[in-house]
Structure formats: structure tokens, C-alpha cells
Design a protein around this motif. Sequence first.
Motif, PDB file in Angstrom:
ATOM      1  N   GLY A 186      -0.874  -5.483  -3.771  1.00 51.56           N
ATOM      2  CA  GLY A 186      -0.218  -6.749  -4.078  1.00 51.56           C
ATOM      3  C   GLY A 186      -0.265  -7.155  -5.531  1.00 51.56           C
ATOM      4  N   GLU A 216       1.799  -3.418   2.101  1.00 53.52           N
ATOM      5  CA  GLU A 216       2.447  -4.714   2.052  1.00 53.52           C
ATOM      6  C   GLU A 216       3.841  -4.541   1.469  1.00 53.52           C
ATOM      7  N   GLU A 217       4.780  -5.354   1.928  1.00 53.74           N
ATOM      8  CA  GLU A 217       6.129  -5.287   1.388  1.00 53.74           C
ATOM      9  C   GLU A 217       6.117  -5.482  -0.117  1.00 53.74           C
TER      10      GLU A 217
END
Length: 563
Positions: A204, A271-272
Motif C-alpha cells: 500500500g 491490495e488493489e
Amino acid sequence: HTSASMDAFIGGNRVSTEDAYRFARGEEVMINGRPMKLKTPLDFCAVTDHAEYLGETYTLLNKGTPGYDDPVATQMREADNLEDGLALFVKYVVTPNRTGEKPHPDFWQGFESVKSQWRKNFQATEKFNDPGTFTTIHAYEWSSAPRAGNLHRNVFFRDTVVPDIPFSAVEGRDPQQLWQWMKEQKAKGSKVFAIPHNSNGSKGLMFPEADLSGEPVDADYIRLRSEMEPAIEMMQIKGNSEVFPKFWPNDEFADFETAPSIQNFSDRTFEERNLVRYGLKRGLNYQEKLGMNPFKYGFVGGTDNHNGSPGNVEEDNYMVGSHGLVDQTAEGRLKNTIDGWATAYDINPGAIAGVWAESNTREAIWDAMKRKETFATSGPRIKVRMFGGFGFEASYPGYLAMVESGMKGGVPMGGDLPTGQTGAPKFLVWAAKDPMGPNLDRIQIIKGWMENGEMKEQIYNVAVSDTREVQSDGSVAPLEAPVDLETGAFNTDKGAPELSAVWEDPDFDPEEQAFYYTRVIQLPTARWTLWDEIREGVSYPESVAKTIQERAWGSPIWYTPKQ
């Protein structure tokens, strides 16, 4: 990475920088105890050893230097098995890199040793630079991984104006510190940029809403990042960073070299927001809110190979793996893990970068990367090109006519569409197969845009092979071109050696920001794991792919309405 990278050295790499360049230009070199050679030499190459341990490797590699006979240095040189090598790697590389504590072992001789190894790398890069034939670029890797989130950058110089010592993550773990150092080098005459890599393992942190200190991303952050980072690495041995099927269930080609076992190490849950396509959309969001886009990236590919064999990306030429003792045999590739990153069979041979440059010289290649006129491939020598504009014809008689029109009346990959035009933009897209590989399946254009504050995207099939037609819902029937699982042979009857199209955006809104990038899909081929099964008699788990559809990605073209 050569033996000048301490993690590679501990893993058994004794390939010099000179040897790596020899390998890249097509010579046979002993790699991991075996003579290896590229099928297709590279046109250009940058050896990017870790800045963090250049001083240590100078000591390790040069008998008689202070610290050479230190017990830890001796252990590193004599480690000849995976267990000992891994223990040394975790203690002296992984732990310091992720915690920032005790960054150097006791045998480190200070910055003079760093300067000495950096000078040796510089000299090798100069020695093998052959403009017009084989270009070498001065570069290194800055390897920050706070909280095990990968924020690594490869730093490239346009010419020979380079600092005496590269800036490492020991001196600064925050990308903003790297960018500020780069800004200082530019003031001293260097021409330099950085390319982030391996965003799929960034936890992230690669496309953030706040910097490492917790401060919200602001205009100063965006301005500095945009100045210093023109491109991003789409793929390397630790996986494809474009998309992940969990977050892109409607993308039929999303499940490609995603290295899912990355999630088993260091809490790197996918995570996207770790993926490049998300980063491009997030950039549009920043543009809307702050008037600037920090993630306006072109695309390149890289290997991150730790055997000193740059460009060794052919699936059937992966006989010695990519990480020394860990995966040098088929048995090791079946059972071992790569340095706490992923299971060895989830790793791929890596990707390569392509540029549209005026000549095969440092200056022209660096300039092309800076202006983002680049593409990445997952290994094959696929070529891809795209232009965007508003005044193109409906069709062209061939590639040269298309390029001439694109250059005169449009913008290339990495460019910005003009505003205030009438109608929707058109895109000239072209792709050609690897001469040694199978034909192409299709060309797609991926569009991302901002609509009423929401980030959206759409995939368009714009050129397809074998007389198939794009259906009203945008889909295309899959092409049955299976790989022979007994021999590894690919289909030679189907697909197209070259595809092109003039595509007009049917959903264009001149009031909405957008980006467009090209993805080219090749017909299936044998993955390296199938070659291992055929040649070495190992048997990988059923979940491990035996075949793949290699691909290429062209850098985006952006549209921004007048403010």
C-alpha cells in the motif's frame, strides 16, 4: 544484480559487472555453474546493483583489502549451501533493510569502499558501451523496504556525470529523501531519473494517500515525484504488477504471473492499491483534486535477476533459475522459496523494456524513457506502438503510413492529447510478434477515467486475429491454440504475426479525464515449469501453470480537460 550486490553474492553469485554486460550482449558466460547464453542479445542494458552494500561487496571481492579476512566476510564467501546462505541473508540483508537498524556488518570499511565498488561498476559500464550496437547505462538500485513494503527504485543517469557515491536507503529510506538527493545531483549537472519497481509487494506504500511520515500527499510531493519518476516497472521476476484477478474479475487476462505466494511472506496481502492500473486511476483522482498527477507513468519491464544474467527472460532458458543456490536446480525450484518473497515456482524469468528512440545511444534511450515513449513485455520481443489524436484517417495501408500520420498529427505513447478538439480521439495501434515466438491473439486498449468523482475503467478489444469479430458486448471468442504438453511446442497455425487498428473511443466525454494504454496478448506458450517437467522429470503442483500467454504493455496516453 551481479556479485556487487551482497544478497546475490551470499546466494553464490560471482558474476562480475563486466560478465553481466558480456552476457547481455550475447556472449556465453558461466551462470550458476553452467554455461549460459541469450538467444537474442539485448540492445541496451543497465546493471542495477544495490547501493546499500557496495562497500561490503568491494571488500568481499578483493583479497587483501581491509576487512577481507573478517570472520563474517569469510562466512559469506564460503557459504556453499542454501541453509547457510539464507541465514546470512536474513541476518545481514533482510533484517537491516526492513528495520533500519545496524545497516552494515562489522567488516564494512566505510564510504571509501562504497566509492571503490561504484567506480568499478562505472568503469565496466564505460568499457562495454558501444553506441549504435550495444548501449550501457549508468544505474543502480535504491532498495528501501520500510515495514517490508517494497519501495525500491532503479536510478538511471543519462551520461557520465554521476556522483562519487550513490544515495542508498541507509542514508534515507523515504522516497522523498531520494528525490531530494536527485534534485541536488541535477543542480550539479547530472541528468537522472528513477523508476519504481515491484509495486505488487509495496504493502500500500507505492501509490499512497499519505507519505511515510503520515502527512497527506500535497502539491510539493506530487511536483517532486513527477519530476523524478517518469516510468514504472510493469513486471519483473517477482510478478506482474498490472492487475490481480481478485480485484479485476472482469479482466479475462488478469490472472497472469501474479506470484500469489507473495502473500505468504512479510504480511504482503495483495491490495488493489498496490497495482499499476489502480495507480494510474488514482493519479487521475489527484489531478482532479490538486491539479497534478503524481502517477503519470510510462511502462518498462525489468528482470531483477540475481544471477548476473540480464535479459535471460526466455521460458525455455531458465535452467539455472534467477537466485543462485535457491533455485539453481529443478528440484530447488520445486521445493524452495525465494529469499522470503515467494515460492520458487511462482517466480517468473522477468520482463524487458522497449523504447522508441532515434538511435541506440545512452542519450536517445534515456530521453525516450524520460518522455515515456516506452513499452514493456513479459519477455518476448513483441513490439507495440500507439499514437493518439483527433484528425486521423479511418484506415492506413501499412505500418509506415500509420507512423507517419501519428507523428505528424498525434502524440505518441507517454503523451497528452490536446484539448478543445471536435469529436472523440482516435488511436493508431500496432503490434508485431517476436520473430522466434508464436503469433498474436489480440490488441486491447485499457481506458481509465474519472466520472463524477469516481475512478472507472473499461477494456476494449480493438484488433483480433483469425477473422474473429468483436461482439456487441465488447467480448471476443477465445482462440483455441493449445501448447503440446509433451514437447512444449506452441501453435504455429493460428493468430497473426502483426495486428493494427484505428480505434475511436465510443464513450469519450471531453469533460472527463482519461488515460488509454495498449495491451498485446500473444498465443499460449510453455511456461518454464513445463520445460522443467519435460526436461528434468519434476512434477509441479496442479495449481502451477504449465502454459502462459505472454504480453506487452504500451505506455499510456492521457487526456485532461481544460481547467
